[in-house]
Design a protein around this motif. Structure first.
Motif, short mmCIF file in Angstrom:
data_model
loop_
_atom_site.label_atom_id
_atom_site.label_comp_id
_atom_site.label_asym_id
_atom_site.label_seq_id
_atom_site.Cartn_x
_atom_site.Cartn_y
_atom_site.Cartn_z
N GLY A 170 0.83 -1.20 0.00
CA GLY A 170 0.00 0.00 0.00
C GLY A 170 0.86 1.24 0.00
O GLY A 170 2.04 1.21 -0.38
N ALA A 171 0.29 2.34 0.46
CA ALA A 171 0.98 3.63 0.43
C ALA A 171 2.28 3.60 1.22
O ALA A 171 3.30 4.18 0.81
CB ALA A 171 0.06 4.72 0.97
N ARG A 172 2.28 2.91 2.36
CA ARG A 172 3.49 2.83 3.18
C ARG A 172 4.63 2.15 2.43
O ARG A 172 5.75 2.68 2.34
CB ARG A 172 3.18 2.06 4.47
CG ARG A 172 4.41 1.80 5.33
CD ARG A 172 4.07 0.98 6.58
NE ARG A 172 3.50 -0.33 6.26
CZ ARG A 172 3.30 -1.29 7.17
NH1 ARG A 172 3.57 -1.07 8.45
NH2 ARG A 172 2.78 -2.46 6.81
N GLU A 173 4.34 0.99 1.86
CA GLU A 173 5.37 0.22 1.17
C GLU A 173 5.86 0.94 -0.09
O GLU A 173 7.07 0.96 -0.38
CB GLU A 173 4.84 -1.17 0.80
CG GLU A 173 4.64 -2.10 1.99
CD GLU A 173 3.38 -1.80 2.80
OE1 GLU A 173 3.28 -2.28 3.94
OE2 GLU A 173 2.49 -1.06 2.29
N ILE A 174 4.94 1.54 -0.84
CA ILE A 174 5.33 2.28 -2.04
C ILE A 174 6.23 3.45 -1.67
O ILE A 174 7.23 3.74 -2.34
CB ILE A 174 4.09 2.74 -2.82
CG1 ILE A 174 3.43 1.53 -3.50
CG2 ILE A 174 4.45 3.80 -3.87
CD1 ILE A 174 2.11 1.83 -4.15
N GLY A 175 5.89 4.14 -0.58
CA GLY A 175 6.73 5.26 -0.14
C GLY A 175 8.14 4.82 0.19
O GLY A 175 9.12 5.45 -0.24
N GLY A 239 -9.77 -4.87 1.69
CA GLY A 239 -8.67 -3.97 1.38
C GLY A 239 -9.10 -2.85 0.46
O GLY A 239 -10.29 -2.53 0.34
N ASN A 240 -8.12 -2.30 -0.22
CA ASN A 240 -8.34 -1.13 -1.05
C ASN A 240 -9.46 -1.32 -2.08
O ASN A 240 -10.38 -0.50 -2.19
CB ASN A 240 -7.02 -0.81 -1.76
CG ASN A 240 -7.09 0.44 -2.60
OD1 ASN A 240 -7.21 1.53 -2.07
ND2 ASN A 240 -7.04 0.28 -3.91
N LEU A 283 -10.19 0.53 10.54
CA LEU A 283 -9.79 -0.79 11.03
C LEU A 283 -8.67 -1.40 10.20
O LEU A 283 -7.67 -1.89 10.73
CB LEU A 283 -11.01 -1.72 11.04
CG LEU A 283 -10.74 -3.19 11.42
CD1 LEU A 283 -10.34 -3.29 12.88
CD2 LEU A 283 -11.98 -4.05 11.14
N LYS A 284 -8.82 -1.35 8.87
CA LYS A 284 -7.87 -2.04 7.99
C LYS A 284 -6.67 -1.17 7.61
O LYS A 284 -5.55 -1.67 7.50
CB LYS A 284 -8.58 -2.51 6.71
CG LYS A 284 -9.75 -3.44 6.95
CD LYS A 284 -9.37 -4.70 7.71
CE LYS A 284 -8.53 -5.66 6.90
NZ LYS A 284 -8.33 -6.95 7.60
N ASN A 285 -6.89 0.12 7.41
CA ASN A 285 -5.82 0.98 6.89
C ASN A 285 -4.97 1.61 7.99
O ASN A 285 -3.78 1.88 7.77
CB ASN A 285 -6.40 2.10 6.03
CG ASN A 285 -7.24 1.58 4.88
OD1 ASN A 285 -7.17 0.41 4.53
ND2 ASN A 285 -8.05 2.44 4.30
N VAL A 286 -5.57 1.84 9.15
CA VAL A 286 -4.85 2.51 10.24
C VAL A 286 -4.48 1.51 11.33
O VAL A 286 -3.31 1.36 11.68
CB VAL A 286 -5.70 3.66 10.83
CG1 VAL A 286 -4.93 4.34 11.96
CG2 VAL A 286 -6.06 4.67 9.74
N LYS A 287 -5.47 0.81 11.86
CA LYS A 287 -5.21 -0.14 12.95
C LYS A 287 -4.65 -1.47 12.44
O LYS A 287 -4.10 -2.24 13.23
CB LYS A 287 -6.51 -0.39 13.72
CG LYS A 287 -7.06 0.84 14.42
CD LYS A 287 -8.34 0.50 15.17
CE LYS A 287 -8.89 1.72 15.92
NZ LYS A 287 -10.16 1.40 16.63
#
Length: 453
Positions: A170-175, A239-240, A283-287
């Motif tokens: 997701g955004a974290r890994e791509i960053g 997910g997304n 729930l899924k994106n933050v926690k």
């Protein structure tokens, strides 16, 4: 099946007998194009199909990284560069324990024809690792991503191969990966898509696959005299893709009833509304929690753990008008398909890649269910990735409204292209054949023009 086509399929199975997912993708594709072999003799003479089922390049490498306890861990990294006939390789990276060559080759193969249907100048590829971000700290994920990119950097580039996200990315890994690429290559280019709009990404990219899926479904349903308004829908995944499919279904007047993850499914008879969807996103994106917590919060919903599954997935046994599988490959089997038909499902639209196995697909289409194959129905994500590449090349950023309008247009055109190919070469409404044939024709034209490569 034509003797020539059968021989190609037998060769694929003989060379890589363990790659079941790849065999499945190739089988579906070859069955679709089988009917037009005699109409296009150059396909045989120039050995186009033989070249299509063989990747241009496979990169496999070791990924060493250090976990929080100070222990060295080793994973495998891959990049399948399937076809560059229409443009630079384009396709996501998947980080999941199930990743292997068979899974990635099937995904890369599907990506080639999906990308071609968008009308954009994109080749097809896929990559990833058997590393799973689940349960890892941010520091561990960053350590892995940086090690992964240290090797992959030499094989990609804005005019060579442009990866994106997928399951586990997701955004974290791509960053983290983009940062490492920039550090090693000493350049800020559009080598990744799915980036944050703050540093080169496109608006609507996170939403694009789910939104595009619903836009495609609307066209198919309209053609059959049906509508999403006032309907109920089954959505798998959380997910997304699933989140934004639910968001757009709500906007169009359909009531989503289900979500799922690797631990089980949620059925909410009251429907998932915008407030509940906001809870799911947090729930899924933050926690980074599990869907079981939804049932703890919304007591009228039912959680079924994976351990309680029978021969099929109980998610597909709930009555509804439409089904949107958005989780992973082969999540709908023959039992599930029969349950869907028994409950009078009107359409199945694939948000995931190949979520319906061949036997289940045959049951659904044979029963008159409108079936939108993933290579057409879920092409919205890569379509906006292509638009992100265009924005990066021009150093511009379009508004969300501009991007969404282009996405709507692309998905409408994909449906028209697929429907026209089905009507011309197979039969009206056979969107599987239409998608495979239309995609194959565009790629084969480019291959024929470029010689024996």
């Amino acid at each position: 099946m034509h003797e020539y086509v059968s021989r190609i399929l037998e060769g694929v199975i003989r060379r890589d007998p363990e790659q079941k997912e790849f065999h499945q993708a190739v089988t579906e594709f070859l069955k679709s194009v089988d009917s037009i072999i005699d109409q296009l003799p150059r396909l045989r003479f120039e050995k186009i199909l033989e070249r299509m089922v063989e990747p241009e390049r496979i990169v496999q490498f070791r990924v060493p990284w250090v976990d929080d306890s100070g222990s060295l861990q080793i994973n495998r990294g891959y990049r399948i560069q399937m076809s560059s006939a229409l443009g630079p390789y384009k396709g996501g990276l998947r980080f999941h324990a199930s990743v292997n060559l068979s899974v990635l080759k099937f995904l890369a193969f599907e990506q080639v024809y999906k990308n071609s249907l968008t009308g954009l100048l994109l080749g097809g590829g896929k990559g990833g690792s058997d590393f799973s971000p689940r349960g890892k700290s941010d520091r561990e994920v960053m350590a892995f991503c940086q090690s992964f990119m240290t090797e992959l950097t030499r094989h990609i580039g804005p005019d060579t191969d442009v990866p994106a996200g997928d399951i586990g990315v997701g955004a974290r890994e791509i960053g983290y990966m983009f940062g490492q690429y920039k550090r090693l290559a000493n350049e800020f280019t559009g080598v990744f898509t799915g980036k944050s709009p703050v540093w080169g990404g496109s608006f609507i990219r996170p939403e694009a696959t789910g939104y595009g899926l619903v836009y495609f479904a609307e066209q198919a349903l309209m053609d059959a005299g049906l509508s999403l308004s006032g309907s109920t829908s089954l959505v798998s995944g959380s997910g997304n893709v699933a989140q934004y499919t639910i968001e757009k279904l709500l906007e169009r007047g359909s009531k989503p009833l289900t979500i799922s993850d690797s631990e089980g499914i949620i059925y909410d008879p009251e429907g998932i509304d915008n407030k509940k969807l906001a809870y799911i996103k947090t729930l899924k994106n933050v926690k980074r929690g599990r869907v079981k917590e939804y049932a703890d919060t919304y007591r009228n919903s039912v959680f079924t753990p994976r351990s309680a599954y029978g021969e099929g997935n109980p998610l597909w046994n709930y009555p509804a008008d439409y089904a949107f599988p958005c989780a992973t490959q082969n999540e709908i089997n023959e039992v599930d398909a029969r349950n869907l038909v028994a409950n009078n499902i009107k359409a199945v639209m694939e948000g995931a890649n190949m979520p319906t196995n061949l036997e289940a697909q045959h049951i659904l289409t044979g029963s008159g269910v409108i079936f939108g194959p993933g290579k057409a129905a879920n092409a919205g994500g890569v379509a906006v990735s292509g638009l992100e590449m265009a924005q990066n090349s021009s150093r511009l950023q379009w508004t969300p409204q501009e991007v969404d309008a282009r996405l709507v247009s692309i998905m409408k055109n994909i449906y028209k292209t697929v429907d026209q190919a089905a009507t011309t070469y197979a039969k009206k409404g056979d969107l599987v054949a239409g998608a495979n044939i239309a995609g194959m024709l565009r790629v084969s034209d480019a291959m024929l023009a470029q010689g024996y490569v």
